[in-house]
Structures are given as structure tokens and as C-alpha cells.
Design a protein around this motif. Structure first.
Motif, PDB file in Angstrom:
ATOM      1  N   ARG A  56       0.843  -1.208   0.000  1.00 53.86           N
ATOM      2  CA  ARG A  56       0.000   0.000   0.000  1.00 53.86           C
ATOM      3  C   ARG A  56       0.872   1.249   0.000  1.00 53.86           C
ATOM      4  NH1 ARG A  56      -4.286   1.123   4.810  1.00 53.86           N
ATOM      5  NH2 ARG A  56      -2.358   1.353   5.991  1.00 53.86           N
ATOM      6  N   LYS A 158      -2.144   7.475   2.103  1.00 58.20           N
ATOM      7  CA  LYS A 158      -2.111   7.839   3.536  1.00 58.20           C
ATOM      8  C   LYS A 158      -1.220   9.068   3.693  1.00 58.20           C
ATOM      9  CE  LYS A 158      -1.388   5.202   7.780  1.00 58.20           C
ATOM     10  NZ  LYS A 158      -2.503   5.585   8.634  1.00 58.20           N
ATOM     11  N   GLU A 191     -14.474   8.649   7.543  1.00 57.08           N
ATOM     12  CA  GLU A 191     -13.493   8.022   8.431  1.00 57.08           C
ATOM     13  C   GLU A 191     -13.090   9.030   9.493  1.00 57.08           C
ATOM     14  OE1 GLU A 191     -10.031   7.056   6.023  1.00 57.08           O
ATOM     15  OE2 GLU A 191     -10.136   9.001   5.025  1.00 57.08           O
ATOM     16  N   GLY A 215      -8.216   0.814   4.623  1.00 60.59           N
ATOM     17  CA  GLY A 215      -7.419   0.341   5.753  1.00 60.59           C
ATOM     18  C   GLY A 215      -7.112  -1.143   5.643  1.00 60.59           C
ATOM     19  N   ILE A 216      -5.944  -1.514   6.113  1.00 60.14           N
ATOM     20  CA  ILE A 216      -5.601  -2.943   6.130  1.00 60.14           C
ATOM     21  C   ILE A 216      -6.444  -3.640   7.201  1.00 60.14           C
ATOM     22  CG2 ILE A 216      -3.753  -4.644   6.400  1.00 60.14           C
ATOM     23  CD1 ILE A 216      -3.316  -2.930   3.920  1.00 60.14           C
ATOM     24  N   THR A 217      -6.760  -2.951   8.285  1.00 59.72           N
ATOM     25  CA  THR A 217      -7.644  -3.543   9.295  1.00 59.72           C
ATOM     26  C   THR A 217      -9.051  -3.677   8.724  1.00 59.72           C
ATOM     27  OG1 THR A 217      -6.339  -2.217  10.822  1.00 59.72           O
ATOM     28  CG2 THR A 217      -8.183  -3.452  11.758  1.00 59.72           C
ATOM     29  N   SER A 253      -5.207  -0.111  12.651  1.00 60.35           N
ATOM     30  CA  SER A 253      -4.006  -0.851  13.033  1.00 60.35           C
ATOM     31  C   SER A 253      -3.614  -0.514  14.463  1.00 60.35           C
ATOM     32  CB  SER A 253      -2.848  -0.503  12.092  1.00 60.35           C
ATOM     33  OG  SER A 253      -3.210  -0.783  10.773  1.00 60.35           O
TER      34      SER A 253
HETATM   35  N1  PLP Z   1      -8.291   6.101   7.852  1.00 60.62           N
HETATM   36  C1  PLP Z   1      -7.308   6.947   8.197  1.00 60.62           C
HETATM   37  C2  PLP Z   1      -7.433   8.382   7.838  1.00 60.62           C
HETATM   38  C3  PLP Z   1      -6.157   6.485   8.870  1.00 60.62           C
HETATM   39  O1  PLP Z   1      -5.181   7.339   9.193  1.00 60.62           O
HETATM   40  C4  PLP Z   1      -6.076   5.118   9.200  1.00 60.62           C
HETATM   41  C5  PLP Z   1      -4.912   4.575   9.914  1.00 60.62           C
HETATM   42  O2  PLP Z   1      -4.099   5.284  10.441  1.00 60.62           O
HETATM   43  C6  PLP Z   1      -7.147   4.270   8.864  1.00 60.62           C
HETATM   44  C7  PLP Z   1      -8.226   4.792   8.166  1.00 60.62           C
HETATM   45  C8  PLP Z   1      -7.116   2.807   9.207  1.00 60.62           C
HETATM   46  O3  PLP Z   1      -6.197   2.126   8.372  1.00 60.62           O
HETATM   47  P1  PLP Z   1      -5.440   0.814   8.842  1.00 60.62           P
HETATM   48  O4  PLP Z   1      -6.458  -0.197   9.177  1.00 60.62           O
HETATM   49  O5  PLP Z   1      -4.614   0.421   7.668  1.00 60.62           O
HETATM   50  O6  PLP Z   1      -4.645   1.199  10.039  1.00 60.62           O
END
Ligand code: PLP
Length: 304
Positions: A56, A158, A191, A215-217, A253
Motif C-alpha cells: 500500500r 495515507k 473516516e 485500511g488494512i484492518t 491498526s
Molecule cells: N483512515 C485513516 C485516515 C487512517 O489514518 C487510518 C490509519 O491510520 C485508517 C483509516 C485505518 O487504516 P489501517 O487499518 O490500515 O490502520
């Protein structure tokens, strides 16, 4: 030996204490928030889904036109060296590409900037304290600010453009809520600062598909749905529908699946963590221990 237990950074191939890591004041990363980054968790001595996070990040570099001169393997090696040196078993691991300095002072030409990569790690960050998450957290829908439109700043890259989130966080904290969730200009939920958001309707689990970071989560939750007997849906989610859900939860995450007990003055599950979110939270913490999704910090090094 230097104590790196509070955090370490990787800059230009050197590993240093987090407190000593800095970038120049004229770096566009600072002056223009011109940064693409990613964050991979380390849990009990292993990276979770390392290749997915780094992939990513590399996609973000391509879209954002950053040339850091490092490929997937080199990035993984830098992260591994740094985390191993820190000795941290549970860590928040950031990889960062900054636009860098322009050699011609005052130039507005991004093509001349010297892009660069650095990384840093600190002890694992829970965006909501685990004891609060287990009971269900509280979310404030930002009233004075909307999410930056996706055609202005691409949320799938990101980035450090946090002005909208920070305004929302001031509102949330001043109204006694843990965190904030932003709407887009059509009134859909998007978000928040560090998380995606989901709504549960019976056995359907809905999350927004655009105007958000993938998001990866979020992806992990969508995958977990199959084993949990849930049907995932990715589509726009209007605020009214969201507020009428059986349950709501966040994904990050920084703490996995985080149940929400309250959004503005609407209480879910009598003001506690709902059963579906609680089950998904437990399953997430099982998944981050899955051998096929983990890269042990030591093994990653030995393989080079
Ligand atoms: N959305 C935003 C704006 C974020 O900064 C993040 C993580 O920091 C996420 C969503 C969640 O992403 P992930 O599950 O990859 O941490």
C-alpha cells in the motif's frame, strides 16, 4: 548500548533514538505536509501483514510521485533492522516518504525536490485505550468541518493533511467524546483520525468504499466476516442509516476492532460494546497471531 526502548528511527541507513530523529525545517514534508506514509503493527515480535502494508505504501508513492530509490525488499529490511534494534515486541512502525528540500530556495517546482525515506517506531499505539474499547467508545460527528474531498487530497494515499481531523478532534474533546468521525459533502460517513468505520445491520456489515483510506484492518475485518457468518457490504453510508444501525465499530491498526457505545446522543447496545463488534474484536486479535499473516522480526532478517 543506546536505549531504544522508547522508540527508534531509521534515517539514511542509520538507526538512532527516536528523540534524535528530525527533518530540516525547509523540507516540503513540513512546509507543505507533503508526505506519504504507512503504519504497520508489530505484535508479539512479528509484523502483521507486512507485505500488504508495504505494498500500500508503494502504491501511495506511485500516486503521489515520490521517488525514494528503495524497493519493497529494501523498505522491509530497513523496518526490520530498526524494530530489531529497538527490541520492541509490540510496536507502531511508521514508514515515511517526504518530498524533501528544493535546492533552489523559494522554487515552486516539486520535480526538483530531493525525496527521501525514513522510518520510526514507538511502543504499540492503541488509538482508544483497550479498557475503553472493550466497553465501547464514544464518537462525535464533526459539525464544523467535512472530510477533505477525495478529489482534492486522495484519501487512499495515507497522508499528513490532518487539518480536518484535528478540527473534529477539538470539537469531540470539548464535548466530552473520545474521537471524531467526519462526513463528506453529501452527508455520508467517511473516516476518522486513524480509523475506518463500520455499521452492523443484523448479519450485514457495511463500510464506506470511497472517500476513505482502504485500511488494512478494514480489509482484515471484511475477510473475517466470512468465518463469522457475516455479509460484508462496501458502499456509501448515509449518516441517517448509520445512526440507525444495530451496532457501530471502528477499525484501525492501532487497536484492531473498536466497538462504539455512543455516537453524538445516540446510544448503541444500551451504551455498551455490541456483541458483533466484540466478537470481531476478539477474532482480530486471533488473526494477528496467524502464522500465515505474520513476519517475525528476527526471521525477516535471517531470510536476507
Ligand atoms: N483512515 C485513516 C485516515 C487512517 O489514518 C487510518 C490509519 O491510520 C485508517 C483509516 C485505518 O487504516 P489501517 O487499518 O490500515 O490502520
Amino acid at each position: 548500548m543506546t536505549d531504544l526502548s522508547t522508540g527508534a528511527a531509521w534515517m539514511g541507513g542509520a538507526i538512532l533514538p527516536i528523540a534524535d530523529a528530525a527533518i530540516p525545517v525547509t523540507d516540503w514534508g513540513l512546509t507543505h505536509s507533503d508526505i506519504a506514509y504507512d503504519v504497520v503493527p508489530v505484535w508479539q515480535g512479528a509484523f502483521f501483514r507486512l507485505d500488504d502494508y508495504v505494498a500500500r505504501f508503494i502504491a501511495s508513492l506511485t500516486v503521489g510521485r515520490y521517488d525514494i530509490g528503495m524497493d519493497h525488499a529494501a523498505i522491509c529490511a530497513a523496518l526490520t533492522d530498526m524494530v530489531r534494534a529497538s527490541g520492541l515486541q509490540d510496536a507502531y512502525v511508521a514508514m515515511v516518504a517526504a518530498r524533501g528540500r528544493n535546492p533552489a530556495a523559494g522554487s515552486r517546482d516539486p520535480r526538483d525536490c530531493a525525496n527521501h525515506f525514513y522510518a520510526w517506531c514507538v511502543p504499540y499505539v492503541h488509538i482508544v485505550k483497550p479498557e475503553v474499547a472493550a466497553q465501547g467508545t464514544s464518537v462525535w460527528i464533526a459539525k464544523t468541518v467535512r472530510r477533505i474531498p477525495a478529489d482534492s487530497v486522495n484519501p487512499r494515499v495515507k497522508n499528513y493533511h490532518w487539518g480536518d481531523f484535528t478540527s473534529g478532534l477539538f470539537e469531540a474533546k470539548e464535548n466530552g467524546y473520545e474521537t471524531t468521525l467526519l462526513l463528506d459533502h453529501d452527508g455520508h460517513v467517511t473516516e476518522g483520525p486513524g480509523f475506518n468505520v463500520f455499521a452492523v445491520f443484523g448479519d450485514r456489515v457495511v463500510t464506506s468504499d470511497h472517500g476513505v483510506l482502504h485500511g488494512i484492518t478494514r480489509r482484515t475485518v471484511l475477510e473475517i466476516c466470512a468465518e463469522a457468518g457475516l455479509t460484508p457490504e462496501t458502499r456509501p453510508l448515509p449518516l441517517d442509516e448509520f445512526l440507525n444501525a444495530d451496532e457501530v465499530f471502528l477499525s484501525s491498526s492501532g487497536g484492531g476492532v473498536i466497538p462504539v457505545a455512543r455516537v453524538d446522543d445516540r446510544y448503541f447496545s444500551n451504551g455498551t460494546a455490541g456483541p458483533v463488534a466484540t466478537d470481531l474484536r476478539a477474532r482480530y486479535f486471533d488473526w494477528i497471531m496467524r502464522d500465515d499473516l505474520r513476519t517475525p522480526v528476527t526471521k525477516a532478517l535471517a531470510g536476507r
